[in-house]
Design a protein around this motif. Structure first.
Motif, PDB file in Angstrom:
ATOM      1  N   CYS A 148     -82.682  12.805  30.616  1.00  0.00           N
ATOM      2  CA  CYS A 148     -81.346  13.278  30.260  1.00  0.00           C
ATOM      3  C   CYS A 148     -80.331  12.585  31.154  1.00  0.00           C
ATOM      4  O   CYS A 148     -80.423  12.665  32.384  1.00  0.00           O
ATOM      5  N   GLU A 149     -79.361  11.899  30.551  1.00  0.00           N
ATOM      6  CA  GLU A 149     -78.328  11.203  31.309  1.00  0.00           C
ATOM      7  C   GLU A 149     -76.929  11.697  30.968  1.00  0.00           C
ATOM      8  O   GLU A 149     -75.951  11.108  31.409  1.00  0.00           O
ATOM      9  N   ALA A 150     -76.830  12.762  30.175  1.00  0.00           N
ATOM     10  CA  ALA A 150     -75.531  13.236  29.707  1.00  0.00           C
ATOM     11  C   ALA A 150     -75.377  14.721  29.996  1.00  0.00           C
ATOM     12  O   ALA A 150     -76.155  15.542  29.507  1.00  0.00           O
ATOM     13  N   ALA A 151     -74.364  15.063  30.784  1.00  0.00           N
ATOM     14  CA  ALA A 151     -74.101  16.465  31.128  1.00  0.00           C
ATOM     15  C   ALA A 151     -72.609  16.659  31.340  1.00  0.00           C
ATOM     16  O   ALA A 151     -71.929  15.760  31.850  1.00  0.00           O
ATOM     17  N   THR A 152     -72.111  17.821  30.962  1.00  0.00           N
ATOM     18  CA  THR A 152     -70.705  18.135  31.175  1.00  0.00           C
ATOM     19  C   THR A 152     -70.554  19.647  31.277  1.00  0.00           C
ATOM     20  O   THR A 152     -71.440  20.400  30.864  1.00  0.00           O
ATOM     21  N   VAL A 153     -69.446  20.096  31.828  1.00  0.00           N
ATOM     22  CA  VAL A 153     -69.224  21.515  32.105  1.00  0.00           C
ATOM     23  C   VAL A 153     -68.222  22.107  31.119  1.00  0.00           C
ATOM     24  O   VAL A 153     -67.167  21.522  30.860  1.00  0.00           O
ATOM     25  N   ASP A 154     -68.575  23.260  30.571  1.00  0.00           N
ATOM     26  CA  ASP A 154     -67.657  24.083  29.788  1.00  0.00           C
ATOM     27  C   ASP A 154     -67.327  25.302  30.642  1.00  0.00           C
ATOM     28  O   ASP A 154     -68.027  26.314  30.587  1.00  0.00           O
ATOM     29  N   PRO A 155     -66.266  25.237  31.468  1.00  0.00           N
ATOM     30  CA  PRO A 155     -66.012  26.314  32.421  1.00  0.00           C
ATOM     31  C   PRO A 155     -65.594  27.621  31.766  1.00  0.00           C
ATOM     32  O   PRO A 155     -65.843  28.693  32.317  1.00  0.00           O
ATOM     33  N   VAL A 156     -64.967  27.560  30.591  1.00  0.00           N
ATOM     34  CA  VAL A 156     -64.545  28.788  29.913  1.00  0.00           C
ATOM     35  C   VAL A 156     -65.766  29.577  29.449  1.00  0.00           C
ATOM     36  O   VAL A 156     -65.857  30.793  29.643  1.00  0.00           O
ATOM     37  N   ALA A 157     -66.730  28.868  28.861  1.00  0.00           N
ATOM     38  CA  ALA A 157     -67.960  29.530  28.424  1.00  0.00           C
ATOM     39  C   ALA A 157     -68.904  29.791  29.581  1.00  0.00           C
ATOM     40  O   ALA A 157     -69.832  30.597  29.470  1.00  0.00           O
TER      41      ALA A 157
END
Length: 299
Positions: A148-157
């Protein structure tokens, strides 16, 4: 430097809502500094406007590198107490009035790692201080190791979104952003539809590299939390969540695609802090530092 770009047509992205289209890709600069010779993740800085934080791939030091809007290296800071086993993506976000960066130590080319780490550090206010670890999320995949090389944050959820690299079609998972010290299982949300796979011509032209061209190498979430940008070596893809909708629902539609100009190894993508642009970096030197901007549709 624009002579490096092939002819490029503006692509209208109906799924990217709001009647917007992307500008022609702009070569904002040329990345040549050895400190950032293997960029695997980018994130818009919220402390240094117009700048980005970058990380290097496995085998590199555990450092954050600040680059300006032209891809020029402006300085580095160590990350205290955090090893770089295989850092693959970076995300910036705000939570409870504080600014953070998430480092995804999720690379696993051999499919051997039973446990992965997501490190959350406080975004450094200056280059005179190290990045301090705020917390760590330990997780595993529900059905065995994968790259896995793709990650991002959804801070609202309150989630970290992760996209698998080598599975076809690519898989989308979520891991809670916060929690205790226990290892948690990533939750499978579904697969991304519509990411073109290598053609027979691609494989004939380059039997080794051709099969990697469709593999996902980076992700970034728009500031409004609705547009997930997913990068591979040939294109940017956009998955759009309707207001109040879920990512599971969003996966029912095919992704939109924006073809990339030539890049040696596109592995990092970041929305600007205001959502009005995107930056793309490569894992080789020298390489163009690409910028896209959203253009309002003509009325």
């Amino acid at each position: 430097m624009r002579r490096l770009l092939p002819a490029f047509l503006l692509l209208l992205l109906p799924a990217f809502a709001h009647g917007a289209r992307w500008s022609e890709p702009d070569i904002a600069g040329l990345v040549t500094d050895g400190a950032i010779d293997e960029i695997s993740g980018l994130a818009a800085s919220r402390t240094h406007p117009g700048h980005y934080w970058a990380i290097n791939d496995s085998g590199s030091s555990a450092e954050l590198h600040l680059v300006d809007g032209r891809g020029r290296h402006r300085g580095s800071v160590p990350v205290e107490g955090v090893p770089n086993v295989d850092w693959e993506d970076l995300s910036s976000f705000e939570l409870d009035g504080r600014r953070y960066l998430l480092i995804a130590d999720t690379g696993d080319n051999g499919g051997l790692r039973q446990e992965l780490q997501l490190y959350v550090v406080e975004e450094p206010a200056s280059l005179d201080q190290p990045a301090r670890l705020a917390w760590t999320r330990r997780f595993r995949w529900p059905d065995g190791p994968r790259d896995c090389e793709a990650a991002t944050v959804d801070p609202v959820a309150g989630d970290v979104l992760l996209v698998s690299k080598k599975r076809v079609p690519p898989e989308l998972f979520r891991v809670p952003l916060r929690g205790g010290d226990a290892v948690v299982d990533a939750e499978f949300l579904g697969t991304l539809r519509g990411i073109a796979q290598p053609s027979s011509g691609d494989l004939l032209k380059n039997p080794v590299y051709g099969r990697y061209r469709a593999q996902v190498t980076g992700a970034s979430l728009s500031p409004n939390g609705r547009v997930l940008a997913v990068l591979n070596y040939r294109a940017l893809h956009f998955l759009v969540r309707e207001p109040g909708g879920s990512w599971r629902d969003a996966l029912e539609a095919e992704v939109s695609a924006l073809a990339l100009p030539w890049l040696p190894q596109a592995e990092a993508v970041a929305f600007d802090a205001d959502g009005a642009g995107l930056a793309i970096g490569s894992e080789q030197l020298p390489s163009p530092f690409l910028r896209y901007r959203v253009k309002p549709a003509p009325r």
